[in-house]
Structures are given as C-alpha cells and as structure tokens.
Design an enzyme around this catalytic site. Structure first.
Site, PDB file in Angstrom:
ATOM      1  N   ARG A 149      92.699  70.586 -24.478  1.00 13.05           N
ATOM      2  CA  ARG A 149      92.510  71.972 -24.898  1.00 13.05           C
ATOM      3  C   ARG A 149      93.816  72.745 -24.775  1.00 13.05           C
ATOM      4  NH1 ARG A 149      87.246  71.062 -22.586  1.00 13.05           N
ATOM      5  NH2 ARG A 149      87.952  71.694 -20.508  1.00 13.05           N
ATOM      6  N   TYR A 166      83.043  70.018 -20.114  1.00  8.89           N
ATOM      7  CA  TYR A 166      83.852  68.805 -20.255  1.00  8.89           C
ATOM      8  C   TYR A 166      85.227  69.029 -19.626  1.00  8.89           C
ATOM      9  CZ  TYR A 166      80.276  66.951 -23.336  1.00  8.89           C
ATOM     10  OH  TYR A 166      79.080  66.482 -23.840  1.00  8.89           O
ATOM     11  N   CYS A 178      84.986  59.297 -26.770  1.00  9.92           N
ATOM     12  CA  CYS A 178      84.649  59.054 -25.362  1.00  9.92           C
ATOM     13  C   CYS A 178      83.840  57.771 -25.204  1.00  9.92           C
ATOM     14  CB  CYS A 178      83.895  60.246 -24.773  1.00  9.92           C
ATOM     15  SG  CYS A 178      82.345  60.635 -25.605  1.00  9.92           S
ATOM     16  N   GLN A 203      75.061  69.919 -22.107  1.00  7.81           N
ATOM     17  CA  GLN A 203      75.337  68.491 -22.207  1.00  7.81           C
ATOM     18  C   GLN A 203      76.002  67.982 -20.922  1.00  7.81           C
ATOM     19  OE1 GLN A 203      77.677  67.822 -25.749  1.00  7.81           O
ATOM     20  NE2 GLN A 203      76.225  68.888 -27.082  1.00  7.81           N
ATOM     21  N   ALA A 248      77.493  66.898 -38.773  1.00  7.86           N
ATOM     22  CA  ALA A 248      78.939  67.016 -38.957  1.00  7.86           C
ATOM     23  C   ALA A 248      79.383  66.503 -40.324  1.00  7.86           C
ATOM     24  CB  ALA A 248      79.672  66.275 -37.847  1.00  7.86           C
TER      25      ALA A 248
END
Length: 394
Positions: free
Chosen positions: A212, A205, A337, A200, A277
């Site tokens: 994180r 990212y 985002c 992606q 999801a």
C-alpha cells in the site's frame, strides 16, 4: 509431569525435519511401532527418528494428512503458558522493532515457532486464529500467555478458516473481554475502520502494508483502479496520496460501503463498482475507461494443488483484462496470496496475460508480505504472498 508418548518415524524420513521443517506427514510415521490411532487429536508426543533418537515435541492429529507439527526441538520441554509467553515476547520484540505502534500481525504460525496459530494485534484488541487440533487443545495456555504478555482488553478467537476442515474441525468464534464491532486501524497517517467479526480473514490485511505504501508513492495525479478492493485499503491509500481518481471494484456491496466510509473518514472520495471482477473489467473496457495504475489483488484462487491449473488461468484472465484498461505506460500491481502459485508460475501467467491483451509487459519489482509476516526458510508455504509491479506498454 509424565512424559508424553512417542511418535516414531520411518527410516530416512527425518531429513526434512532436521533442516528445519516442522510438519510430519502421516505416511512418514512408523505406525507398526506407534499407531496414529493411539493418539487423540491435539495430544502431545515425543517425536523420534527410526532409531528412537528424539527430534522434539509435536502435537498430533491422526485425522490430518499433516499428522504432527513440531513445537520445539527440546524433547524435554514443557508446553505450557510460560512456553507460549516466551514465544510471544520474542514475536512482540520483532514486531515493535519493524512496525512500532501496536498494529501488526503479532504471530505468524510456523515462522514464529507456533504452528497453527495466527494472532493479529489491533492496539489492545487481539484477533487469534487456530487452524489445528493441537492449538485448539492448547488454547487455554495460549490465551493465558497472551494475557500475560500484552494484557489485552479483548481476544477474539476467529477460528473459521476453511483449512480447519482438513483437521476435522468445525468453524467457531469466541469472545474474551471487550470486542468492538468496528475497530480503527491507523496506517502511515491514514485511518481505516475494519470489522473484526464480519470482515474477511481477521478484519484487515496487514500483509499488504508495504505494498500500500508503494501505491501511495505511485498514485499522485493518476487514475487508479483497485480490483478486489475489499474495504478500500489500496484505493483509499491512493486517494489520500493525491490520485486524480479512484475506482474500487468488489463483489461485496457491504465491503464497498465500508470503502466509501473509509474514504470519507480520510477526507477523500472514491467511485465504487459492485460485481464480479471479470464482468466489471469487461464493462470498463466497453466504456473505453482508461487507468494509469491498476491493482489486482484477488483472494486465494488456488486452495488445493488440484486447482493449480484452473486457478493460474484465472489469475491470467484477471490481469489480462486489467491490462486492457490500462493506458499505454500504465502500471499494474498484480498480487496473489495463493501459496500453491509459485512466483515463477505467477510471472508466467502475467507474461501470457500480456500476450493475450496484446500488450508489452516488463516487471519493475517483485515484492511480498510485510515484515510482520516473516518467512521460515525451510517452509516455502510461509512465503505465500507474491506481488509484481509491472509497466504495461502498447
């Protein structure tokens, strides 16, 4: 070198530009004096206010709503390899100061003074994205400046972002030098394999780096759920930090295979669930699964202003379902985002999600992208990433 042609604005349309914004919209141009149809996509122009006073140099695309973007306030500048190289050196100094080591977003478009260009650095390999006709037209100079500044082994032009369609551009990719199929990204003692060509965006990212680290701080001993896990950035981080268990959810089985491989690479294990999801979260609720920390980090759900209502409701539903599988006192890291979703609107969506789930929610922290994604103070679109750490009770 001959002077570029002029692009003149209508009266009273220069205020936003004078306070620092870099975009010119088509309805702000005095097309009677300087017809947009007289410009080729990507060509340079001298931007003038309604009185003819120079405002800087822009590149122009008559096919786009944002018909011009400011490169410099110096109307006499020369936009060439040297000009780009100086911008890249400035960006490099900043990145090496905040994230030394050579793995970061090297250049972030408007925030670094080069509208329409993003460059991620993976050691001696660069991944560049052009999203505008202006950068496409200047690509040779950009490439030469990157070679001058960093001498990379390879530059991968991954120009396949959907936003290119707004400029009338087709998606394209191009390899310069050596581009590996897979690259290893080190981060705070962990290592991740990412695909630059099939992954992606630009493969990894970097923007979630600090978030994180927050998860690493919170994960020890916890049951962790990573929704939209991609290749395991949050989930593997949690496992390495000592989480009791980690469940990664993603629609892509290929991404989950990479998440498993990244877990093994770091000497830990994660469970994976492939599927939509919402459906997976509902199934986890049916199974009465419970987690202590959930991360919900979907792709941009609001790509255009007309999608704001539906997209905001989608964020609300996802986070409501995540709250329903959190144990009392659990923590939720909810991210977006979508630059069209403001921080206030997202906070409102989380409030509604908690009410829908029958839970009590308080926000512990509001966070954004890492420091290699600086925010231009006059361009709110550059502050696109929002992340809320919430405590969920009841």
């Amino acid at each position: 070198m001959s002077q570029p042609p002029s692009l003149r604005l209508k009266p009273h349309t220069d205020r936003r530009l004078r306070i620092g914004h870099l975009w010119v919209f088509a309805n702000e141009v005095d097309v009677a004096r300087t017809p947009l149809t007289g410009f080729k996509p990507g060509s340079l122009a001298r931007l003038e206010d309604a009185r003819g006073k120079p405002l800087g140099l822009v590149y122009v695309n008559p096919a786009s709503l944002i018909c011009a973007r400011v490169l410099t306030r110096n109307a006499k500048a020369t936009i060439d390899q040297s000009w780009f190289a100086e911008r890249f050196r400035q960006a490099l100094r900043l990145r090496e100061r905040v994230y030394p080591g050579g793995y970061y977003r090297l250049l972030f478009g408007e925030s670094d003074g080069v509208p329409g260009l993003v460059v991620d650095r993976y050691g001696d390999v660069l991944v560049a994205q052009s999203t505008t006709a202006g950068i496409d037209a200047l690509r040779d100079a950009v490439e030469a400046a990157l070679q001058e500044t960093l001498s990379p082994a390879g530059i991968y032009w991954r120009c396949d972002a959907p936003v290119r369609a707004l400029e009338g551009l087709e998606p394209e990719t191009r390899e310069v030098g050596v581009i590996p199929d897979e690259i290893i990204v080190p981060e705070a003692g962990r290592t991740f394999a990412a695909s630059l060509k099939s992954g992606q965006k630009t493969g990894w990212y970097f923007d979630q780096r600090d978030n994180r680290q927050l998860v690493a701080q919170l994960a020890p001993g916890q049951r962790v759920l990573d929704v939209f896990s991609y290749i395991g950035g949050f989930g593997v981080t949690a496992a390495v930090a000592g989480a009791q268990s980690v469940t990664c959810v993603d629609a892509s089985e290929a991404a989950l295979e990479l998440a498993q491989a990244n877990a093994q690479r770091n000497g830990v294990a994660v469970e994976t669930r492939a599927g939509d999801a919402k459906a997976v979260l509902q199934q986890l609720q049916t199974e009465q699964a419970r987690f202590d920390l959930a991360i919900v980090d979907p792709p941009a759900l609001i790509k255009r202003k007309k999608d704001i209502a539906a997209g905001t409701h989608h964020y609300q539903q996802l986070n409501s379902l995540a709250m329903q599988v959190l144990a009392p006192g659990g923590l939720l890291l909810a991210a977006s985002c979508s630059h069209h979703l403001s921080a206030d609107a997202m906070r409102g969506a989380l409030r509604k999600a908690a009410a829908e789930a029958g839970r009590k929610l308080v926000v512990l922290a509001q966070r954004g992208a890492g420091m290699d994604h600086p925010v231009h103070p006059a361009i709110p679109e550059t502050e696109y990433l929002k992340a809320f750490l919430c405590a969920v009770e009841g």
